[in-house]
Design a protein around this motif. Structure first.
Motif, PDB file in Angstrom:
ATOM      1  N   ARG A   1      44.564  32.725   2.160  1.00  0.00           N
ATOM      2  CA  ARG A   1      43.877  31.469   2.499  1.00  0.00           C
ATOM      3  C   ARG A   1      44.282  31.046   3.906  1.00  0.00           C
ATOM      4  O   ARG A   1      43.454  30.663   4.741  1.00  0.00           O
ATOM      5  CB  ARG A   1      44.234  30.377   1.490  1.00  0.00           C
ATOM      6  N   GLN A   2      45.588  31.116   4.153  1.00  0.00           N
ATOM      7  CA  GLN A   2      46.111  30.719   5.454  1.00  0.00           C
ATOM      8  C   GLN A   2      45.593  31.655   6.558  1.00  0.00           C
ATOM      9  O   GLN A   2      45.254  31.235   7.658  1.00  0.00           O
ATOM     10  CB  GLN A   2      47.647  30.737   5.399  1.00  0.00           C
ATOM     11  N   TYR A   3      45.515  32.926   6.210  1.00  0.00           N
ATOM     12  CA  TYR A   3      45.058  33.933   7.174  1.00  0.00           C
ATOM     13  C   TYR A   3      43.633  33.629   7.649  1.00  0.00           C
ATOM     14  O   TYR A   3      43.322  33.681   8.841  1.00  0.00           O
ATOM     15  CB  TYR A   3      45.144  35.315   6.515  1.00  0.00           C
ATOM     16  N   VAL A   4      42.765  33.263   6.693  1.00  0.00           N
ATOM     17  CA  VAL A   4      41.381  32.934   7.048  1.00  0.00           C
ATOM     18  C   VAL A   4      41.361  31.721   7.978  1.00  0.00           C
ATOM     19  O   VAL A   4      40.645  31.684   8.984  1.00  0.00           O
ATOM     20  CB  VAL A   4      40.521  32.663   5.792  1.00  0.00           C
ATOM     21  N   ALA A   5      42.194  30.720   7.642  1.00  0.00           N
ATOM     22  CA  ALA A   5      42.236  29.512   8.464  1.00  0.00           C
ATOM     23  C   ALA A   5      42.641  29.858   9.891  1.00  0.00           C
ATOM     24  O   ALA A   5      42.063  29.363  10.861  1.00  0.00           O
ATOM     25  CB  ALA A   5      43.206  28.503   7.851  1.00  0.00           C
TER      26      ALA A   5
END
Ligand code: 7RM
Length: 654
Positions: A584-588
């Motif tokens: 999730r953080q990676y996409v952000a």
């Protein structure tokens, strides 16, 4: 841009700046090696297509190139021709009868090698058999066959006598088959006892019998023996191919058809409503398929070309049957699945037949990516010189994997955008001249005028996103929806008067390259931002642990919709605790906080159509606790149930 954040058009989040210019070796041997072709087509659209049409053998020359009464086009008015003649007879007459048309390989390892001369004889026999069963010019013939040579033979036989065919995927149910036959009042059904898929039998005759209970227009069934299993044969109605076709004379005069006579109908499923029978006619379709096949795949006489699609999909119609045969190409046709008996099956086929050009779909590439490169590495793939992709947006990571592990970093990858409706490839690189960007279908084919527009139909400046439209007619365009002119007008021509609306989102970068963003029905609305599912999926797949992702909008009180990602991990990756949060953080970080998925669910499979397209609407139904919509085109129905159970079970875990 402010007007985009207000939710009018689609936002463009992802940026990919790796580029791959054609090598000087490739360029030097390519059919198209100069940019002039674009300017030529733009300066004189009709002249451009008329010059291409010199490749066709006409029985009677046409007297007008184009008549355009939006939304209806007619091409090559007054011309008479026959497609099976153009695909077969003329090559044989020119001394090319001994050339192989198809190397066919059955799933269980049997092979058949069919030359142009043999194919012509088979087609003539089949055409005579159709006539003997009362099929006349204009009658519709349904074809429900697996990937065996009788499938192209049946299509070409129909084309020879001017009976439009409608091929139905051998994976479709009795109900889908019946609906399609009823919609077009099919007079004859050509099917087989069974098909073979992953080592087991698909009961085609049984499905056909079920379908025929509700399809009264069908008078006869022509039945190919493929599996040899016991099937019910209804006296008087059902006839074995080996009895009826084999005894026919091997010559059959090709019917002189009008340029605008119907060649075939192919049904595409609307999201909810009943399937649309897309109508294709003769001359324009043939021209579009053969010209694009030749120039996009840079086809030369000694190529061994393999389009790994199913003939029942439009890709098979244009790029396994009509385009390649009209160009006198040697093709490979494979009956089965990529992982039978093992995951290196495709690569053993490439090695065995020394395939030079391979055309497949992102879904297959991602499956191979998931299984790992070792299967390809075990084979000699050095015969390959060009790779193609079709069916969905190909995310840059999959593109690069294909380029590296299959193409050995020497083969251009042509990402080709088109539809059942367009009949031919519309947005695509030309491999000798186009600098490739992974994930971009690059530019419209010469003579195709595509644009990206906003809600009002105004062209979006370079760098922005919006809706893809086509502004000029093209020869292979659909001529309508069978029996439903209103729906034709409504679906494709009402949103932007005078422009064809394919239903896809797209963005264009500063260089004018097109990046397809998926179906507009799939666009999510998160706090007023219109985000394409494709961009979030691409961001996820760019993490080396992710093989495939499907993203949808889930109803959310706060943001309208929240991003819900279904993720398949690569073969050797365990889903350890915290991985979801990390992704999730990676996409952000990769494309922006607004695109951060609210929820991630790991799954071993995704619901797909038989041509490999992810059916996001079913995932939306699951995530939004709705009853499932139409599942008849789903390749494997158990997948949605598994996901639904897992989704319900994991609801408390967040
Ligand atoms: C050939 C085919 C058409 C839809 C189309 C798109 C999607 C196809 C690409 C693609 C991005 C591509 N006919 N699509 N090719 N999206 N890049 N290269 O697939 O009628 O079955 O589907 O497929 O959404 O509208 S189809």
């Amino acid at each position: 841009m402010a007007d985009q954040a207000s939710g009018l058009t689609i936002e463009a989040l992802l940026s990919e700046d790796r580029t791959f210019p054609p090598s000087s070796e490739f360029r030097a041997q390519a059919l198209v090696s100069s940019e002039d072709i674009y300017a030529e087509a733009e300066a004189d659209l009709e002249g451009f297509w008329a010059r291409q049409a010199e490749q066709i053998d006409w029985f009677q020359p046409y007297d007008k190139v184009l008549e355009w009464n939006p939304p209806y086009a007619k091409w090559f008015l007054g011309g008479k021709l026959n497609i099976s003649y153009n695909c077969l007879d003329r090559h044989v007459q020119n001394g090319g009868g001994e050339k192989v048309a198809y190397y066919w390989e059955g799933e269980s390892g049997e092979t058949r090698t069919i030359t142009y001369a043999q194919l012509l004889e088979d087609v003539c026999r089949c055409a005579n058999a159709l006539k003997s069963l009362g099929v006349r010019k204009g009658d519709r013939v349904a074809i429900y066959l697996p990937m065996i040579p009788e499938l192209p033979v049946a299509m070409l036989a129909c084309a020879r006598i001017g009976a439009p065919h409608t091929a139905v995927f051998a994976g479709f149910s009795a109900e889908s088959l019946s609906d399609r036959m009823n919609d077009c009042d099919a007079k004859l059904l050509i099917t087989a006892d069974g098909g073979i898929r992953k080592g087991s039998v698909v009961p085609l005759k049984k499905n056909s019998d079920e379908a025929l209970k509700t399809s009264p227009s069908v008078e006869h069934v022509l039945l190919v023996k493929r599996t040899g299993e016991d099937v019910a044969v209804q006296e008087g109605r059902d006839l074995w191919w080996h009895d009826v076709v084999s005894e026919q004379p091997a010559e059959c005069e090709p019917e002189a058809l009008d340029s605008e006579d119907m060649l075939y109908l192919l049904y595409t499923s609307g999201t909810t409503a009943k399937p649309k029978g897309i109508v294709h006619t003769t001359a324009g379709y043939l021209l579009g398929a053969m010209t694009t096949h030749k120039l996009v795949f840079d086809i030369k006489p000694d190529d061994v070309y393999w389009c790994a699609a199913d003939v029942g999909w439009v890709t098979g119609h244009s790029y396994i049957v009509y385009g390649p045969l009209a160009n006198h190409t040697t093709g490979v046709m494979y009956e089965g699945v990529p992982d039978f008996p093992a995951r290196d099956r495709w690569w053993s086929i490439v090695e065995k037949y020394k395939v030079t050009v391979l055309y497949t779909a992102p879904t297959a590439i991602r499956a191979h990516m998931k299984w790992g490169p070792q299967h390809a590495e075990a084979h000699d793939l050095s015969s390959l010189r060009l790779l193609g992709s079709v069916g969905e947006p190909i995310n840059p990571e999959a593109w690069l994997w294909y380029y590296r592990h299959i193409g050995g970093e020497r083969c251009p990858v042509v990402d080709t955008w088109w539809q059942t409706e367009t009949g031919m490839i519309m947005i695509t690189p030309l491999p000798g001249i186009t600098t490739l960007k992974p994930g971009s279908a690059t530019r419209p084919f010469p003579g195709v005028e595509a644009d990206v527009v906003d809600e009002q139909g105004n062209s979006v400046p370079l760098g922005g996103a919006g809706y893809l439209v086509i502004k000029k007619p093209w020869p292979a365009m659909l001529r309508g929806i069978y029996g439903d002119p209103e729906r034709y007008q409504q679906t494709y021509w009402s949103r932007y008067p005078g422009m064809y609306f394919p239903g896809d989102g797209a963005k264009r970068d500063e260089d004018g390259y097109f990046w397809l963003l998926g179906r507009v029905d799939d666009v999510m609305n998160v706090s007023g931002h219109r985000i394409s599912t494709m961009e979030v999926e691409s961001a996820l797949v760019s993490d080396s642990r992710v093989a495939e992702a499907a993203v949808i909008g889930q109803r959310d009180d706060l943001t309208g919709e929240a991003i819900f990602a279904f993720v398949i991990l690569r073969g050797d990756v365990e889903s350890e605790k915290g991985l979801g949060e990390e992704l999730r953080q990676y996409v952000a970080t990769k494309i922006g906080a607004i695109a951060r998925p609210k929820r991630i669910m790991f799954t071993p499979e995704l619901p797909k159509t038989r041509s490999g397209k992810i059916m996001r609407r079913l995932l939306r139904d699951i995530a939004n606790d709705r009853q499932l919509g139409d599942t008849t085109t789903l390749a494997d129905t158990s997948v949605v149930e598994t996901i639904r159970e897992a989704s319900t079970a994991s609801k408390g875990d967040e």
